[in-house]
Write an enzyme that holds these catalytic residues in place. Structure first.
Site, mmCIF file in Angstrom:
data_model
loop_
_atom_site.group_PDB
_atom_site.id
_atom_site.type_symbol
_atom_site.label_atom_id
_atom_site.label_comp_id
_atom_site.label_asym_id
_atom_site.label_seq_id
_atom_site.Cartn_x
_atom_site.Cartn_y
_atom_site.Cartn_z
ATOM 1 N N CYS A 105 28.301 66.993 100.173
ATOM 2 C CA CYS A 105 28.706 65.876 101.037
ATOM 3 C C CYS A 105 29.630 66.385 102.149
ATOM 4 O O CYS A 105 29.182 67.112 103.022
ATOM 5 C CB CYS A 105 29.337 64.762 100.204
ATOM 6 S SG CYS A 105 29.423 63.189 101.084
ATOM 7 N N HIS A 124 25.457 63.660 96.196
ATOM 8 C CA HIS A 124 26.346 64.149 95.142
ATOM 9 C C HIS A 124 25.517 64.476 93.896
ATOM 10 O O HIS A 124 25.216 63.569 93.116
ATOM 11 C CB HIS A 124 27.385 63.085 94.793
ATOM 12 C CG HIS A 124 28.435 62.918 95.833
ATOM 13 N ND1 HIS A 124 29.614 63.611 95.815
ATOM 14 C CD2 HIS A 124 28.476 62.159 96.954
ATOM 15 C CE1 HIS A 124 30.344 63.294 96.866
ATOM 16 N NE2 HIS A 124 29.676 62.400 97.575
ATOM 17 N N GLU A 177 26.479 65.848 91.226
ATOM 18 C CA GLU A 177 27.294 65.573 90.030
ATOM 19 C C GLU A 177 27.361 64.082 89.716
ATOM 20 O O GLU A 177 27.899 63.676 88.699
ATOM 21 C CB GLU A 177 28.708 66.167 90.196
ATOM 22 C CG GLU A 177 29.686 65.376 91.058
ATOM 23 C CD GLU A 177 29.469 65.481 92.563
ATOM 24 O OE1 GLU A 177 28.422 66.000 92.997
ATOM 25 O OE2 GLU A 177 30.359 65.016 93.319
#
Lengths: 197, 253
Positions: free
Chosen positions: A79, A176, A178
């Site tokens: 990001c 993202h 994660e």
């Protein structure tokens, strides 16, 4: 394998740390100094904050980090971390790493920020994990000068922009991983296996 | 194409998940970490913790709970309730929240939205608005719906966005827990008024209500709680209906 998260301000590093640590033999640490952050096997630029303040934190170690990337230090930018791999941003003052040529500009869509799950079109970043949908949360995007570095595109309303870029051992993702559930974690692990080792 | 989101809300108090009707009559429904993980597995797109602790002692458990959740949850986590200052927001993000929702504190001091957006980015600042219908308008309430304000909900949503909020969580106090559907008129009015994503909240009783919130209400996301915790429906069943209705929905199979 030593994996270092360069911590340039605020943000949730817990999920990313845990996602990286799911890969066997990985030792994750968090480093606030950009100069010391490059003393590692893998550098990760995490994803929350604003460009201006992150660039200011990066400034004292910018040249060292840029040079380490050019010499082959594996790096994953997420990001804002992806945006820091480019030259500059309309979001704030200061220089990015300039590893990828291009400028970061605001999304031209009506609904900004883009928040939610969107596609990764034709992801060819890694062979071990293909992402087709991932979680995005951003108002700015990277405009590349050389489209050949783009390994996956995405579209928000009418605005088409890079979801993933890769040159050598440096990968930048606008989404993202994660926060993209099990397939996102699989992407992180595949990065560590294929690009970093 | 950006998909529509199904967000599961867990009301937490003293480190446990509780659920009430119209903000009152709380029942214990389970452990927040385990429930959050279960909903991720079932295909929820996000999880929200709304802390409704009444005391500082109860609230102290929140940050530890957020950290324990973030270490195991790999979808976005929003935390709201008891977040008043930029420092609180920083602490929530440090603990492992991806977004923070601000309600009463924004009404008391709207500048807090701008301060948070400048420091952490608009994408993590959620303006939470609780509204109750009065004639053809909606009055904003604070303090868990107990305290009426002078603000009108649509205008207030616009101001929150102008001040930096990146998302609006819109709860109808009238519908909350009643399971007769979201306030579609309210949702549509706010979704048309702002350019950031709007999350419909308060009143979902079944999958059709969720679909209506996204289609007729024009919301980007729908928040559900009790009907899932009580086992009346599942994340999978709701998403199947949404997909069958032609909405873009993330597939987890």
């Amino acid at each position: 394998m030593r994996v270092t998260l360069f911590d340039y301000g605020a943000g949730n590093l817990h999920s990313l740390t845990k996602a990286l640590a799911t890969e066997e033999g990985v030792d994750v640490r968090v480093e606030e100094s950009p100069a010391r952050a490059v003393d590692t096997d893998v550098l990760v630029l995490p994803g929350v904050g604003a460009f201006g303040s992150a660039a200011a934190r990066l400034a004292p170690g910018r040249d060292a980090m840029r040079s380490a990337l050019e010499k082959g230090l594996p790096c994953l930018g997420i990001c804002l971390g992806m945006q820091l791999l480019f030259d500059s941003s309309d979001e704030g003052e200061g220089a990015g790493l300039g590893y990828f040529a291009g400028r970061v500009t605001r999304l031209t869509s009506r609904r900004v920020p883009q928040i939610g799950w969107n596609q990764v079109e034709g992801d060819r970043t890694l062979s071990g994990a293909k992402l087709d949908t991932a979680y995005y949360a951003h108002s700015f995007v990277c405009r590349v000068e050389d489209a050949s570095v783009v390994t996956g595109w995405t579209t928000h309303e009418e605005d088409r922009f890079p979801a993933v870029v890769r040159r050598g051992r440096v990968v930048g993702v606008q989404f993202h991983p994660e926060k993209s559930s099990s397939s996102g974690v699989a992407f992180v692990r595949a990065f560590l296996r294929e690009v970093a080792s | 194409m950006l998909t529509r989101r199904l967000i599961v809300c867990l009301d937490v108090k003293g480190g446990r998940v509780v659920k009430g009707v119209r903000f009152e009559g709380l029942r214990d429904v389970g452990d927040p970490v385990e429930l959050a993980l279960r909903y991720e597995q079932e295909g929820a797109d996000e999880v929200t913790f709304l802390d409704i602790s009444a005391s500082a002692e109860e609230r102290d458990t929140l940050w530890d709970l957020v950290r324990r959740t973030a270490e195991r949850l790999f979808i976005p986590l929003t935390v709201g309730g008891g977040v008043r200052t930029v420092e609180d927001v920083g602490r929530a993000l440090r603990s492992g929240a991806d977004k923070v929702s601000i309600n009463s504190a924004a009404v008391a001091r709207p500048e807090v939205l701008t301060e948070c957006a400048e420091r952490f980015g608009a994408q993590c600042v959620v303006a939470s608005i609780d509204a109750r219908k009065e004639g053809s308008r909606w009055r904003v309430h604070t303090h868990g719906g107990r305290k009426p304000t002078e603000l009108e909900a649509v205008a207030w949503a616009r101001e929150c966005v102008a001040r930096g909020a990146g998302e609006v969580l819109l709860t109808s106090i009238d519908q909350d827990g009643a399971r007769s559907g979201y306030d579609l008129e309210l949702t549509r009015a706010v979704a048309d008024a702002v350019d950031v994503p709007v999350i419909a909240s308060g009143g979902a009783g079944n999958a059709e209500h969720v679909r209506d919130g996204l289609t007729r209400g024009g919301a980007d996301a729908a928040l559900v709680a009790g009907i899932l915790h009580d086992g009346l429906t599942t994340v999978g069943a709701i998403k199947s209906l949404l997909r069958a209705s032609g909405l873009p929905i993330r597939s987890t199979t």
